[in-house]
Each structure stands twice: as C-alpha cells, then as structure tokens.
Design a protein around this motif. Structure first.
Motif, PDB file in Angstrom:
ATOM      1  N   ILE A 145      14.484   8.159   0.585  1.00  0.00           N
ATOM      2  CA  ILE A 145      14.980   8.134  -0.790  1.00  0.00           C
ATOM      3  C   ILE A 145      14.895   9.506  -1.451  1.00  0.00           C
ATOM      4  O   ILE A 145      15.792   9.904  -2.202  1.00  0.00           O
ATOM      5  N   VAL A 146      13.855  10.276  -1.156  1.00  0.00           N
ATOM      6  CA  VAL A 146      13.669  11.568  -1.813  1.00  0.00           C
ATOM      7  C   VAL A 146      14.783  12.555  -1.443  1.00  0.00           C
ATOM      8  O   VAL A 146      15.056  13.488  -2.205  1.00  0.00           O
ATOM      9  N   GLU A 147      15.461  12.341  -0.320  1.00  0.00           N
ATOM     10  CA  GLU A 147      16.583  13.214   0.045  1.00  0.00           C
ATOM     11  C   GLU A 147      17.742  13.042  -0.927  1.00  0.00           C
ATOM     12  O   GLU A 147      18.415  14.012  -1.279  1.00  0.00           O
ATOM     13  N   LYS A 148      18.001  11.815  -1.375  1.00  0.00           N
ATOM     14  CA  LYS A 148      19.105  11.547  -2.315  1.00  0.00           C
ATOM     15  C   LYS A 148      18.649  11.661  -3.772  1.00  0.00           C
ATOM     16  O   LYS A 148      19.438  11.996  -4.644  1.00  0.00           O
ATOM     17  N   TYR A 149      17.377  11.337  -4.023  1.00  0.00           N
ATOM     18  CA  TYR A 149      16.833  11.372  -5.380  1.00  0.00           C
ATOM     19  C   TYR A 149      15.592  12.256  -5.374  1.00  0.00           C
ATOM     20  O   TYR A 149      14.461  11.778  -5.255  1.00  0.00           O
ATOM     21  N   PRO A 150      15.781  13.561  -5.513  1.00  0.00           N
ATOM     22  CA  PRO A 150      14.655  14.499  -5.376  1.00  0.00           C
ATOM     23  C   PRO A 150      13.583  14.365  -6.463  1.00  0.00           C
ATOM     24  O   PRO A 150      12.449  14.803  -6.265  1.00  0.00           O
ATOM     25  N   ASP A 151      13.898  13.760  -7.585  1.00  0.00           N
ATOM     26  CA  ASP A 151      12.912  13.588  -8.649  1.00  0.00           C
ATOM     27  C   ASP A 151      12.109  12.298  -8.503  1.00  0.00           C
ATOM     28  O   ASP A 151      11.296  11.974  -9.364  1.00  0.00           O
ATOM     29  N   SER A 152      12.325  11.574  -7.427  1.00  0.00           N
ATOM     30  CA  SER A 152      11.632  10.300  -7.252  1.00  0.00           C
ATOM     31  C   SER A 152      10.188  10.524  -6.816  1.00  0.00           C
ATOM     32  O   SER A 152       9.841  11.561  -6.253  1.00  0.00           O
ATOM     33  N   TYR A 153       9.354   9.527  -7.087  1.00  0.00           N
ATOM     34  CA  TYR A 153       7.954   9.588  -6.686  1.00  0.00           C
ATOM     35  C   TYR A 153       7.390   8.173  -6.614  1.00  0.00           C
ATOM     36  O   TYR A 153       7.966   7.219  -7.146  1.00  0.00           O
ATOM     37  N   ILE A 154       6.249   8.033  -5.973  1.00  0.00           N
ATOM     38  CA  ILE A 154       5.611   6.734  -5.781  1.00  0.00           C
ATOM     39  C   ILE A 154       4.682   6.464  -6.956  1.00  0.00           C
ATOM     40  O   ILE A 154       3.910   7.335  -7.359  1.00  0.00           O
ATOM     41  N   VAL A 155       4.773   5.241  -7.507  1.00  0.00           N
ATOM     42  CA  VAL A 155       3.929   4.858  -8.636  1.00  0.00           C
ATOM     43  C   VAL A 155       3.156   3.583  -8.301  1.00  0.00           C
ATOM     44  O   VAL A 155       3.653   2.715  -7.591  1.00  0.00           O
ATOM     45  N   LYS A 156       1.951   3.516  -8.824  1.00  0.00           N
ATOM     46  CA  LYS A 156       1.145   2.305  -8.669  1.00  0.00           C
ATOM     47  C   LYS A 156       1.478   1.385  -9.829  1.00  0.00           C
ATOM     48  O   LYS A 156       1.448   1.804 -10.987  1.00  0.00           O
ATOM     49  N   THR A 157       1.792   0.131  -9.522  1.00  0.00           N
ATOM     50  CA  THR A 157       2.205  -0.819 -10.542  1.00  0.00           C
ATOM     51  C   THR A 157       1.971  -2.241 -10.055  1.00  0.00           C
ATOM     52  O   THR A 157       1.500  -2.449  -8.936  1.00  0.00           O
ATOM     53  N   ARG A 158       2.318  -3.202 -10.871  1.00  0.00           N
ATOM     54  CA  ARG A 158       2.267  -4.611 -10.472  1.00  0.00           C
ATOM     55  C   ARG A 158       3.557  -4.925  -9.724  1.00  0.00           C
ATOM     56  O   ARG A 158       4.633  -4.524 -10.158  1.00  0.00           O
ATOM     57  N   ILE A 159       3.440  -5.628  -8.602  1.00  0.00           N
ATOM     58  CA  ILE A 159       4.609  -5.921  -7.774  1.00  0.00           C
ATOM     59  C   ILE A 159       4.716  -7.414  -7.527  1.00  0.00           C
ATOM     60  O   ILE A 159       3.766  -8.168  -7.703  1.00  0.00           O
ATOM     61  N   ASN A 160       5.903  -7.836  -7.123  1.00  0.00           N
ATOM     62  CA  ASN A 160       6.110  -9.181  -6.599  1.00  0.00           C
ATOM     63  C   ASN A 160       5.766  -9.111  -5.137  1.00  0.00           C
ATOM     64  O   ASN A 160       6.277  -8.253  -4.410  1.00  0.00           O
ATOM     65  N   TYR A 161       4.909  -9.995  -4.676  1.00  0.00           N
ATOM     66  CA  TYR A 161       4.437  -9.919  -3.299  1.00  0.00           C
ATOM     67  C   TYR A 161       5.612 -10.037  -2.324  1.00  0.00           C
ATOM     68  O   TYR A 161       6.315 -11.045  -2.337  1.00  0.00           O
ATOM     69  N   PRO A 162       5.824  -9.044  -1.492  1.00  0.00           N
ATOM     70  CA  PRO A 162       6.931  -9.127  -0.524  1.00  0.00           C
ATOM     71  C   PRO A 162       6.572 -10.030   0.651  1.00  0.00           C
ATOM     72  O   PRO A 162       5.394 -10.272   0.927  1.00  0.00           O
ATOM     73  N   GLU A 163       7.594 -10.512   1.328  1.00  0.00           N
ATOM     74  CA  GLU A 163       7.377 -11.316   2.528  1.00  0.00           C
ATOM     75  C   GLU A 163       6.818 -10.426   3.616  1.00  0.00           C
ATOM     76  O   GLU A 163       7.194  -9.254   3.750  1.00  0.00           O
ATOM     77  N   LEU A 164       5.914 -10.981   4.410  1.00  0.00           N
ATOM     78  CA  LEU A 164       5.375 -10.225   5.534  1.00  0.00           C
ATOM     79  C   LEU A 164       6.422 -10.160   6.637  1.00  0.00           C
ATOM     80  O   LEU A 164       7.105 -11.139   6.935  1.00  0.00           O
ATOM     81  N   LYS A 165       6.555  -8.994   7.233  1.00  0.00           N
ATOM     82  CA  LYS A 165       7.509  -8.813   8.322  1.00  0.00           C
ATOM     83  C   LYS A 165       6.855  -9.257   9.617  1.00  0.00           C
ATOM     84  O   LYS A 165       5.748  -8.848   9.927  1.00  0.00           O
ATOM     85  N   ASN A 198       0.851  -1.194   0.000  1.00  0.00           N
ATOM     86  CA  ASN A 198       0.000   0.000   0.000  1.00  0.00           C
ATOM     87  C   ASN A 198       0.888   1.245   0.000  1.00  0.00           C
ATOM     88  O   ASN A 198       2.093   1.169   0.189  1.00  0.00           O
ATOM     89  N   ARG A 199       0.273   2.378  -0.208  1.00  0.00           N
ATOM     90  CA  ARG A 199       1.006   3.638  -0.333  1.00  0.00           C
ATOM     91  C   ARG A 199       1.683   4.026   0.979  1.00  0.00           C
ATOM     92  O   ARG A 199       2.762   4.607   0.986  1.00  0.00           O
ATOM     93  N   HIS A 200       1.070   3.675   2.085  1.00  0.00           N
ATOM     94  CA  HIS A 200       1.642   4.012   3.392  1.00  0.00           C
ATOM     95  C   HIS A 200       2.994   3.326   3.600  1.00  0.00           C
ATOM     96  O   HIS A 200       3.942   3.935   4.108  1.00  0.00           O
ATOM     97  N   GLU A 201       3.096   2.055   3.210  1.00  0.00           N
ATOM     98  CA  GLU A 201       4.380   1.349   3.312  1.00  0.00           C
ATOM     99  C   GLU A 201       5.436   2.026   2.450  1.00  0.00           C
ATOM    100  O   GLU A 201       6.595   2.144   2.844  1.00  0.00           O
ATOM    101  N   ALA A 202       5.047   2.463   1.254  1.00  0.00           N
ATOM    102  CA  ALA A 202       5.994   3.108   0.347  1.00  0.00           C
ATOM    103  C   ALA A 202       6.461   4.454   0.900  1.00  0.00           C
ATOM    104  O   ALA A 202       7.616   4.839   0.716  1.00  0.00           O
ATOM    105  N   LEU A 203       5.587   5.160   1.599  1.00  0.00           N
ATOM    106  CA  LEU A 203       5.952   6.479   2.140  1.00  0.00           C
ATOM    107  C   LEU A 203       7.087   6.394   3.158  1.00  0.00           C
ATOM    108  O   LEU A 203       7.903   7.321   3.256  1.00  0.00           O
ATOM    109  N   GLU A 204       7.154   5.301   3.899  1.00  0.00           N
ATOM    110  CA  GLU A 204       8.211   5.152   4.900  1.00  0.00           C
ATOM    111  C   GLU A 204       9.597   5.205   4.251  1.00  0.00           C
ATOM    112  O   GLU A 204      10.481   5.918   4.720  1.00  0.00           O
ATOM    113  N   ASP A 205       9.795   4.454   3.163  1.00  0.00           N
ATOM    114  CA  ASP A 205      11.085   4.476   2.469  1.00  0.00           C
ATOM    115  C   ASP A 205      11.230   5.710   1.580  1.00  0.00           C
ATOM    116  O   ASP A 205      12.342   6.204   1.368  1.00  0.00           O
TER     117      ASP A 205
END
Length: 155
Positions: free
Chosen positions: A132-152, A121-128
């Motif tokens: 990341i935006v400090e080093k890569y200021p042009d970065s942004y969050i995109v909605k796409t197809r993902i490989n399901y990550p392992e649950l922590k 979800n978008r909330h998980e992406a916001l944490e990282d």
C-alpha cells in the motif's frame, strides 16, 4: 503462653463443628436415589436486570478488539468528505483483491480518515502495508479498535 494455649484449646471444638457442618450441608445436595433435586434461588429482580444488560452490552461488542489498521488518508476542510470517497474508490480499484468491507471511513473531528484492513497484530499489517505504501506514500499503521477478522486456514 498459657493464654495462647487456652485460646487454642477453646477454639478447637468450634473448628471440628465447622468441619462437620460443612459436610452435612453437602449431604443435603447429594441425592443417593439417583434422582434430581431442585435448588430454588431467590434473588432481587435488579440482579437479573443487570445480568441481562451485561449480556446485551457484550453481544453488541462481540468481535471488536484492539488491533491495527493502515491509514491511507486524513484531511479536514470543506471538500475532505468528497476526497475521502475518491480515495476509497481509487484504493478499491487499485487493490481489487482487498475486501471492500474492510475499508473504513470515519470522522474524528475535525478530520475525515480512511483506514483499511483489520489486523490482529502489527506484523500482519506490515505485510499489506509494504504494498500500500507504494501507491499511498503518506500511509501508516495505526493502533485502533477493529472488527475481528476471520482466521485464515493454513494449507
């Protein structure tokens, strides 16, 4: 009114027969001796082929779902592939705790893109993204197809 009553009285015996026939069908499949009875199913071979094909397709897409990634690079041109490799290497050195398997380069004509992470979800992406935006200021969050990550596991 008389016609409706006549039709109702005429259909009543058929409803009773239907109920008794259904009960007798279930008696056929019930075994009172405790043994097993086999039921043979005859089907068109094409049905089996379609079921097998559906299973294969689902296995191929196992673990892929809608989610979010952080796009850190997008470019087109003659040197964009080399630049994407450099961005990828720089990202992995700056964020050494990031899983290298979760850094993706993709070609979507005419752009080469570098996206990182697999977030449900978008909330998980916001944490990282905040780091990341400090080093890569042009970065942004995109909605796409993902490989399901392992649950922590929560501690």
């Amino acid at each position: 009114m008389k016609i409706k009553v006549f039709i109702l009285l005429w259909l009543l015996p058929f409803a009773a027969i239907a109920q008794s026939d259904t009960a007798s069908i279930f008696k056929i499949f019930r075994d009172t001796t405790g043994g097993r009875k086999a039921v043979n199913v005859h089907q068109d071979p094409l049905i089996r082929l379609m079921v097998d094909r559906d299973i294969t397709i689902n296995q191929r897409h196992r673990g892929i779902a809608d989610g979010y990634r952080i796009q850190i690079f997008s470019s087109f041109g003659n040197d964009s592939r080399e630049r994407s490799k450099d961005i990828r290497i720089n990202f992995l050195t700056e964020f050494s705790n990031f899983d290298p398997v979760r850094v993706y380069s993709s070609y979507e004509p005419p752009f080469i893109k570098v996206r990182v992470g697999d977030y449900r979800n978008r909330h998980e992406a916001l944490e990282d993204y905040r780091e990341i935006v400090e080093k890569y200021p042009d970065s942004y969050i995109v909605k796409t197809r993902i490989n399901y990550p392992e649950l922590k596991a929560e501690e």
